[in-house]
Design an enzyme around this catalytic site. Structure first.
Site, PDB file in Angstrom:
ATOM      1  CG  ASN A   9      15.176  10.135   0.936  1.00  0.00           C
ATOM      2  OD1 ASN A   9      16.289  10.502   0.591  1.00  0.00           O
ATOM      3  ND2 ASN A   9      14.568   9.090   0.378  1.00  0.00           N
ATOM      4  CG  ASP A  14      10.841   2.562   3.146  1.00  0.00           C
ATOM      5  OD1 ASP A  14      11.579   1.879   2.412  1.00  0.00           O
ATOM      6  OD2 ASP A  14      11.209   3.000   4.256  1.00  0.00           O
ATOM      7  CE  LYS A  33       0.320  24.517  -7.010  1.00  0.00           C
ATOM      8  NZ  LYS A  33       0.522  25.941  -7.084  1.00  0.00           N
ATOM      9  N   PRO A  51       8.180  -1.399  -3.951  1.00  0.00           N
ATOM     10  CG  PRO A  51       8.966  -1.792  -6.110  1.00  0.00           C
ATOM     11  CD  PRO A  51       8.046  -0.907  -5.327  1.00  0.00           C
ATOM     12  CG  ASP A  52      13.197  -3.826   0.434  1.00  0.00           C
ATOM     13  OD1 ASP A  52      14.300  -3.867  -0.163  1.00  0.00           O
ATOM     14  OD2 ASP A  52      13.091  -3.550   1.643  1.00  0.00           O
ATOM     15  CB  ILE A  53      15.375  -2.458  -5.031  1.00  0.00           C
ATOM     16  CG1 ILE A  53      14.351  -1.393  -5.437  1.00  0.00           C
ATOM     17  CG2 ILE A  53      16.213  -2.896  -6.229  1.00  0.00           C
ATOM     18  CD1 ILE A  53      14.948  -0.061  -5.851  1.00  0.00           C
ATOM     19  CE  LYS A  95      15.681  -4.188   3.588  1.00  0.00           C
ATOM     20  NZ  LYS A  95      15.425  -2.943   2.886  1.00  0.00           N
TER      21      LYS A  95
HETATM   22  O1  C5P Z   1      14.763  -1.156   5.120  1.00  0.00           O
HETATM   23  P1  C5P Z   1      15.588   0.038   4.749  1.00  0.00           P
HETATM   24  O2  C5P Z   1      14.888   0.965   3.819  1.00  0.00           O
HETATM   25  O3  C5P Z   1      16.191   0.767   5.901  1.00  0.00           O
HETATM   26  O4  C5P Z   1      16.820  -0.618   3.975  1.00  0.00           O
HETATM   27  C1  C5P Z   1      17.808   0.166   3.420  1.00  0.00           C
HETATM   28  C2  C5P Z   1      18.478  -0.583   2.311  1.00  0.00           C
HETATM   29  O5  C5P Z   1      17.495  -1.168   1.460  1.00  0.00           O
HETATM   30  C3  C5P Z   1      19.283   0.344   1.414  1.00  0.00           C
HETATM   31  O6  C5P Z   1      20.378  -0.375   0.894  1.00  0.00           O
HETATM   32  C4  C5P Z   1      18.276   0.722   0.344  1.00  0.00           C
HETATM   33  O7  C5P Z   1      18.937   1.099  -0.846  1.00  0.00           O
HETATM   34  C5  C5P Z   1      17.481  -0.550   0.191  1.00  0.00           C
HETATM   35  N1  C5P Z   1      16.067  -0.351  -0.176  1.00  0.00           N
HETATM   36  C6  C5P Z   1      15.590  -0.881  -1.338  1.00  0.00           C
HETATM   37  N2  C5P Z   1      14.277  -0.726  -1.689  1.00  0.00           N
HETATM   38  C7  C5P Z   1      13.436  -0.075  -0.872  1.00  0.00           C
HETATM   39  C8  C5P Z   1      13.903   0.460   0.341  1.00  0.00           C
HETATM   40  C9  C5P Z   1      15.227   0.308   0.659  1.00  0.00           C
HETATM   41  O8  C5P Z   1      16.375  -1.483  -2.072  1.00  0.00           O
HETATM   42  N3  C5P Z   1      12.167   0.067  -1.220  1.00  0.00           N
END
Ligand code: C5P
Length: 409
Positions: A217, A286, A296, A312-314, A348
């Site tokens: 991104n 994401d 390649k 994973p959503d950290i 979160k």
């Molecule tokens: O849900 P979204 O991606 O918009 O949330 C943004 C927040 O979540 C940011 O603080 C980002 O660093 C964190 N995040 C995360 N792991 C992910 C996606 C986002 O910790 N996979």
């Protein structure tokens, strides 16, 4: 690199006395004076007799826009620069370069010229930037003198290792101007975060498709780097976990480079519990490609479908089990800013959400400035008007500290 904004907020309207003694590194000091003046400091330069063989007083007079003091008993000495009043007026005295000779004088309390008299008379902090031949530096007498001064509260930056003017290799090079400025801001800064251990994540992540391509991104990492730098300048112990960002690694901050969201997840999860605060400024991808091709990928067909799987959503993971750690998230949105950001704040379980509408001019990815709204679980939203990312970083840290103070009651 110390940002000019943190210099700006810290040294503005402060009097910095720069003592220049006789070493070749004196040629770097006009740049130090220029930077301090640019940040709004009143700079007074004092030169020893030997220093004047390396740089002329006129150079320092021009860059400091003030008369330069070269003698103890000059007939034109005005009251405000007489040694005692200058020592009183100083908010900080920096001696750069500091030769073995002046270090010895300071350690033994000699007051035989303007510089040594000022250093003896001042109650302000004193920062020394030693510069000398490696054998002079390692000589036990110099080492003992430095130890004595450190024990009395003097600050010392460097010296660095490298090629010395005398032709030798070794420790003795004066620290770079950037490092001296860094220490100046550390010494003069409020130090209000000295009890804090802060983990900051920054930048984008890169999710490989094949050996040459990735999904990523537009994040530049600037907001996260500004937060890490501002926190360190205010005395926090900072760890920065950064995705690939084309920024200079911040100085004296433990920096852990990562590429993928999975790596960021692993590095963050194993550390966050030892922290007082975690700031997730990274723009974590994401999704990642379900598979990474070993070679390649060739363009064979008219269309190409790439299967992505969730990362994973950290932040969510930490929010589930945050203990006493204060957690800050970022919500970069393109629509319904407050509603979406508040939804994420709750989902979160974070303590503070920094919401920004990345479509606004002057906000978001790769911009030098930002416009953010701070959301907490119980307070009203607080909008911070457009400002540099460094100033926004300071405001976010102020908010974190205010919430913590409020919780302590
Ligand atoms: O849900 P979204 O991606 O918009 O949330 C943004 C927040 O979540 C940011 O603080 C980002 O660093 C964190 N995040 C995360 N792991 C992910 C996606 C986002 O910790 N996979």
């Amino acid at each position: 690199m110390v940002s000019s904004s943190s210099e700006q907020t810290i040294v503005h309207n402060k009097t910095v006395v720069i003592g220049v003694s006789g070493g070749i590194a004196a040629y770097k000091i006009p740049e130090l004076v220029r930077r301090l003046r640019k940040a709004g400091a009143e700079v007074r330069v004092v030169m020893t007799e030997h220093a004047q063989h390396f740089v002329t007083p006129l150079t320092f007079q021009t860059v400091s826009n003030n008369p330069v003091i070269t003698e103890m008993f000059a007939p034109m000495m005005t009251a405000d620069v007489a040694h005692i009043s200058l020592a009183d007026k100083a908010d900080l005295v920096v001696v750069a370069p500091a030769t073995a000779n002046v270090i010895a004088k300071f350690a033994h309390g000699l007051a035989e010229d303007f510089l040594s008299t000022t250093v003896l008379a001042t109650k302000a902090p004193v920062l020394l930037a030693p510069a000398m031949n490696v054998n002079m530096y390692t000589n036990s007498v110099t080492q003992e003198n430095l130890q004595t001064l450190k024990a009395r509260g003097f600050y010392v930056v460097g010296p660095d290792k490298g090629e010395l003017a005398c032709g030798w290799e070794g420790t003795g090079r004066m620290s770079e101007v950037e490092d001296i400025l860094h220490d100046i801001t550390m010494i003069m800064g409020p130090n209000d975060l000295k009890e804090e251990k802060i983990l900051v994540t920054a930048g984008p992540t890169q999710e490989p498709i094949d050996p040459v391509r990735f999904v990523s991104n537009r994040s530049s990492g600037k907001m996260g780097y500004a937060l890490a730098q501002a926190a360190a300048t205010r005395g926090a112990e900072v760890t920065l976990i950064t995705g690939p960002a084309s920024l200079d690694p911040p100085q004296r901050i433990k920096t852990i480079p990562v590429f993928t969201a999975t790596e960021m997840y692993q590095e963050t999860l194993k550390r966050y519990k030892a922290m007082t605060t975690v700031i997730m400024a990274a723009a974590v991808s994401d999704y990642r490609p379900a598979q990474q091709a070993h070679n390649k990928i060739k363009k064979e067909n008219d269309s190409f479908t790439l299967k992505l799987v969730r990362n994973p959503d950290i932040l969510w993971e930490m929010g589930r089990d945050k203990g006493s750690c204060f957690i800050v998230g970022f919500a970069a949105e393109t629509e319904n800013l407050l509603k979406n950001a508040r939804g994420k704040l709750t989902a979160k379980n974070v303590d503070l959400m920094v919401a920004n509408d990345v479509t606004k001019p002057g906000a978001g990815f790769d911009s030098e400035t930002n416009i953010v709204t701070l959301l907490t679980p119980d307070g009203a939203p607080e909008e911070i008007a457009k400002a540099s990312k460094e100033l926004i970083a300071q405001r976010i840290l102020d908010k974190i500290m205010a919430i913590k103070a409020n919780r302590r009651g």
